[in-house]
Enzyme design. Structure first.
Site, PDB file in Angstrom:
ATOM      1  N   ASP A  75      -5.948  -8.801  51.266  1.00 38.27           N
ATOM      2  CA  ASP A  75      -4.503  -9.031  51.409  1.00 38.27           C
ATOM      3  C   ASP A  75      -3.750  -7.731  51.676  1.00 38.27           C
ATOM      4  OD1 ASP A  75      -4.439 -11.740  51.215  1.00 38.27           O
ATOM      5  OD2 ASP A  75      -3.472 -11.847  49.256  1.00 38.27           O
ATOM      6  N   ASP A 134     -13.340  -8.629  40.957  1.00 39.90           N
ATOM      7  CA  ASP A 134     -12.165  -7.876  41.383  1.00 39.90           C
ATOM      8  C   ASP A 134     -12.608  -6.604  42.080  1.00 39.90           C
ATOM      9  OD1 ASP A 134     -10.428  -9.757  40.467  1.00 39.90           O
ATOM     10  OD2 ASP A 134      -9.843  -8.684  38.646  1.00 39.90           O
ATOM     11  N   ASP A 136     -12.389  -3.497  41.581  1.00 43.11           N
ATOM     12  CA  ASP A 136     -12.949  -2.355  40.854  1.00 43.11           C
ATOM     13  C   ASP A 136     -14.204  -2.718  40.066  1.00 43.11           C
ATOM     14  OD1 ASP A 136     -11.074  -3.919  39.315  1.00 43.11           O
ATOM     15  OD2 ASP A 136     -11.377  -2.498  37.681  1.00 43.11           O
ATOM     16  N   ASP A 228      -6.768 -17.631  36.545  1.00 38.57           N
ATOM     17  CA  ASP A 228      -8.111 -17.737  35.976  1.00 38.57           C
ATOM     18  C   ASP A 228      -8.119 -18.617  34.727  1.00 38.57           C
ATOM     19  OD1 ASP A 228      -6.579 -15.932  34.573  1.00 38.57           O
ATOM     20  OD2 ASP A 228      -7.894 -14.219  34.901  1.00 38.57           O
TER      21      ASP A 228
END
Length: 438
Positions: A75, A134, A136, A228
């Site tokens: 994004d 994610d 990281d 989530d």
């Protein structure tokens, strides 16, 4: 929760003993075709510092190449970062990895919107399971080999959640405090929820979902900033079970700047409160699960842990207790001011033994953050102006990269593990507490 954890540790109730688990093996006749098709999703937004690490870790997962699809949901709005992400994907594609870089022309729904859009591609419909990381997060190469068999051999399971491992926990005192709180979250909340009710909140990353369960529950929704948790509650209300694997760890990065941490905590306190407001009646009317599980979700999972804990910590320890010092007429029982908090603090500290000497810092840190979390909870319950605020947690990536490039010599001595500045600060606080007590 702590009693359940003690029971699990004493009787060694590992997930492999509770659920059927067998390693995946290549079939002599079918070859790799007996392996399920797995989709790995990596949502990201302007992740200049870490996009290579997450994409690289996903592409190194040990799984048949023709049974694995890596989907990068980018994004990003920075053209230079978009170009770098595209080049990284092309590099891995040239090595035989089935990797897709998907983009959309808006950021509607933020992470939930990106994940929802990613599910609409035709190739996703062929997949049996979906792993989410994610930007990281770096799974170990054997992550799928350890997680997916739970879903294959136990058709009642919808989610396998791994534990987070923090590679930059030693960066500063704030990351040490976060490590203590999150270690307790995984050790107590996730472990006990998995053992008692086969239900807990999905951590948004480092988990593998069964596609059929997600579709039955309606997929991703962007009505709150905790998509989530929203998905986990809806899937749980359909009767599916979750399992938390404590010794399955995925490397990740903690916010090392207070501004980034503050925005993260706002989202983590505001989102659950807002979801509680929107889902309470839905949970009550549900007829697929027992009344005890509904009571657990409403009272323990939401009301106590997502609402009351923030209000109580702030109003009691940051307002009522200090006020009682100036008004002798206010008499607060000793057990509520010393014994109960002491027990709770010790349980939290046990989850991270190496940081036990920082427990006073942790108490002060949590009390300071209680005000911010209480504010976020109020906004979520009342649907205030910042209820849908989403600020991406800034990642620096330096600690993660260092971990990949070099292996540090382990430090065994107690004094070697303690930063001199931390020792001086702890000594100063202890002397101050002693002076006040005197």
């Amino acid at each position: 929760m702590n009693i359940v954890v003690i029971y699990v540790k004493l009787f060694k109730r590992k997930p492999e003993k509770i659920y059927k688990w067998e390693p995946m093996q290549e079939d002599m006749e079918l070859g790799d075709q007996n392996f399920p098709l797995v989709l790995v999703q990596i949502p990201m937004y302007n992740e200049r510092e870490v996009f290579q690490l997450s994409i690289g870790a996903a592409c190194r997962l040990i799984w048949p190449l023709d049974r694995l699809i890596v989907q990068v949901l980018d994004d990003s709005t920075d053209p230079s970062i978009m170009e770098m992400v595209s080049m990284e994907c092309k590099q891995w594609a040239s090595k035989g990895i089935n990797i897709k870089c998907e983009r959309r022309d808006n950021r509607n729904g933020y992470k939930a919107g990106a994940l929802k859009q990613g599910m609409r591609h035709s190739y996703v419909k062929q997949c049996n399971y979906i792993a989410i990381f994610d930007a990281d997060f770096q799974p170990e190469p054997d992550y799928l080999q350890r997680a997916v068999p739970f879903l294959i051999h136990n058709p009642e399971l919808a989610l396998v959640q791994a534990r987070w491992k923090f590679v930059n926990a030693n960066k500063c005192l704030m990351t040490r405090m976060q490590e203590m709180s999150l270690n307790y979250h995984f050790l107590a909340e996730q472990e006990s929820g998995s053992t008692r009710h086969a239900f807990f909140g999905f951590n948004g990353t480092a988990g593998v979902w069964r596609m059929a369960a997600m579709e039955e529950a309606g997929g991703w929704k962007d009505r709150t900033t905790v998509e989530d948790m929203d998905l986990a509650v809806r899937v749980g209300l359909h009767g599916w079970k979750f399992v938390f694997v404590n010794d399955l760890e995925v490397k990740s990065e903690l916010p090392s700047q207070f501004k980034a941490f503050r925005f993260q905590q706002h989202r983590w306190s505001c989102g659950p409160a807002n979801l509680f407001r929107k889902m309470t009646m839905e949970i009550i009317r549900n007829k697929r699960v027992t009344i005890w599980k509904k009571l657990y979700v409403i009272y323990s999972f939401f009301f106590v842990r997502k609402i009351v804990v923030h209000f109580f910590t702030f109003f009691f320890y940051c307002f009522i207790l200090p006020t009682s010092v100036f008004f002798s007429e206010v008499n607060i029982p000793t057990w509520s001011t010393i014994y109960v908090p002491l027990v709770i603090t010790l349980f939290n500290a046990i989850a991270t033994p190496r940081s036990f000497y920082l427990v006073i810092f942790w108490v002060l840190f949590e009390n300071v953050m209680a005000m911010h979390r209480t504010k976020g909870t109020f906004i979520g319950l009342l649907e205030g102006g910042r209820v849908n605020e989403w600020v991406v947690t800034e990642k620096l990536g330096d600690a993660l990269e260092t971990k990949l490039l070099q292996v540090k010599k382990p430090r065994n001595g107690v004094l070697e593990r303690i930063n001199s500045k931390e020792m001086m600060a702890v000594a100063f606080i202890i002397s101050g507490v002693g002076f006040v007590g005197t």
